[in-house]
Design an enzyme around this catalytic site. Sequence first.
Site, mmCIF file in Angstrom:
data_model
loop_
_atom_site.group_PDB
_atom_site.id
_atom_site.type_symbol
_atom_site.label_atom_id
_atom_site.label_comp_id
_atom_site.label_asym_id
_atom_site.label_seq_id
_atom_site.Cartn_x
_atom_site.Cartn_y
_atom_site.Cartn_z
ATOM 1 N N ASP A 158 0.842 -1.197 0.000
ATOM 2 C CA ASP A 158 0.000 0.000 0.000
ATOM 3 C C ASP A 158 0.879 1.249 0.000
ATOM 4 O O ASP A 158 2.116 1.148 0.095
ATOM 5 C CB ASP A 158 -0.921 -0.055 1.237
ATOM 6 C CG ASP A 158 -2.248 0.625 0.982
ATOM 7 O OD1 ASP A 158 -2.341 1.419 0.030
ATOM 8 O OD2 ASP A 158 -3.199 0.371 1.754
ATOM 9 N N ASP A 219 -10.936 2.587 -3.007
ATOM 10 C CA ASP A 219 -11.376 1.341 -2.358
ATOM 11 C C ASP A 219 -12.832 1.014 -2.653
ATOM 12 O O ASP A 219 -13.705 1.888 -2.609
ATOM 13 C CB ASP A 219 -11.261 1.490 -0.833
ATOM 14 C CG ASP A 219 -9.828 1.574 -0.366
ATOM 15 O OD1 ASP A 219 -8.917 1.551 -1.205
ATOM 16 O OD2 ASP A 219 -9.633 1.664 0.860
HETATM 17 C C1 GLA Z 1 -6.082 1.272 1.770
HETATM 18 C C2 GLA Z 1 -6.243 0.184 0.715
HETATM 19 C C3 GLA Z 1 -7.284 -0.815 1.164
HETATM 20 C C4 GLA Z 1 -6.871 -1.420 2.500
HETATM 21 C C5 GLA Z 1 -6.676 -0.317 3.514
HETATM 22 C C6 GLA Z 1 -6.085 -0.839 4.804
HETATM 23 O O1 GLA Z 1 -7.241 2.050 1.871
HETATM 24 O O2 GLA Z 1 -6.599 0.727 -0.530
HETATM 25 O O3 GLA Z 1 -7.443 -1.837 0.200
HETATM 26 O O4 GLA Z 1 -5.689 -2.158 2.330
HETATM 27 O O5 GLA Z 1 -5.782 0.698 3.021
HETATM 28 O O6 GLA Z 1 -5.848 0.160 5.728
#
Ligand code: GLA
Length: 434
Positions: A158, A219
């Site tokens: 990430d 997301d």
């Molecule tokens: C980001 C990612 C998600 C998840 C969260 C975890 O938002 O895009 O897919 O991994 O972090 O904190």
Amino acid sequence: MEFLLVTQLLALISVTTALDNGLLRTPPMGWMAWERFRCDVDCKDDPKNCISENLFRDMADRLAEDGWRELGYEYVIIDDCWMSKQRDEHGRLQPDPLRFPGGIAKLARYVHDRGLKLGIYADMGTHTCMGYPGTTLDKIEIDAQTFASWGVDYLKFDGCHSNPVEQMIGYPRMSKALNATGRPIAYSCSWPVYVGGLPPNVNYSLMGEICHLWRNYYDIQDSWDSVINIVDWFSNNQDALQPAAGPGRWNDPDMLVIGNFGLSIDQARSQMALWAIMAAPLIMSNDLRTLSNDARAILQNKVAISINQDPRGMQGRRLLQEKSHIEVYWRPLSNSASALVFLSHRQDMPYLYHTSLAKLHYDPGSYEAYDVFTGRTMTGLTHTTDLKVSINPSGVVMWYIYPTKHKRFHNTWKEHTLSTYHVDEAEAVPPEVL
Ligand code: GLA
């Protein structure tokens, strides 16, 4: 802008086919914790749902025992919130001791013993998105080594709490570091999301060199609004995104939320169909212990999966947006086959859409079509046959289409059950999985 392009060039020069390790020739399939279980660390009051080794063992059991593994769902992927808030005395990441008392290596063995693979999460930056220890540039090699020593098979990297320059250096560096471990580790990069998802800020040829898959956009959440927003964004930008995908390099519109609380059955089919068209990772985030039979049937649909996993690895596209709010999606497949998805953006009632294969740019000829969600085969189609497709609101109709070897002209639709299919239609090229 000039600065970005120069640093992209430098990054490109420094990696030299960093991740050509033969993994993920088709999009990854499996299960990931985030969308359904988030950062639930309350194992005292919510022991079944908190991020802990028990949750991942439970999901590994389900994948192995309920028919998922045989269909290709093989990765069990830990997301954020698995870590202890401190690195150990050697500077290594370590799991939360109360929630993962056996450690990650033991969990990896458990997962491997069931014929599955283990994925883990880290963050290029000072902290993960939820505030756990991040992987700063100086920690990349040690973290890659730690994951490999535990037997990890997949890394989701990430990008919270880092800037574009650190990302430009860090994502290729992690690719090299994973390669240097000697363990084949699939590498999922969130880099594009953090720089807007599109060229020129994102260099998709570079992404394909260093990562197996990458998150392009925001997301997913457990709602139809979220699913359709993602589909619209990918389709509106398909000229930039679609050519980036191919064997070993995939766009990632995020997890499948089928089986949770937000989607109707029609909407769940729509997500499955569109993720198959987009050659997207089929990574579920749901509770496999309590999944409904409807959700299971959609996620275990063999033809939808085989379309997603087609070895040619070409991502599909939105072909048409009609004034009626019907959209047509198309993906070319191996063996001269293809997939069509008719999607309704309407909110009123099933819509009867009229079209023909000629209108959808198919070559003159004779075809058969297998309806992925009803299991019916339609024979005797030609490019000019008048097709009438009834599409539910926020639903899809999905067809696997293949040319018949010999030209046969029927002017009516004929329906076959799967059991009579091979006997009656011996000269057709059947879907490979049937
Ligand atoms: C980001 C990612 C998600 C998840 C969260 C975890 O938002 O895009 O897919 O991994 O972090 O904190």
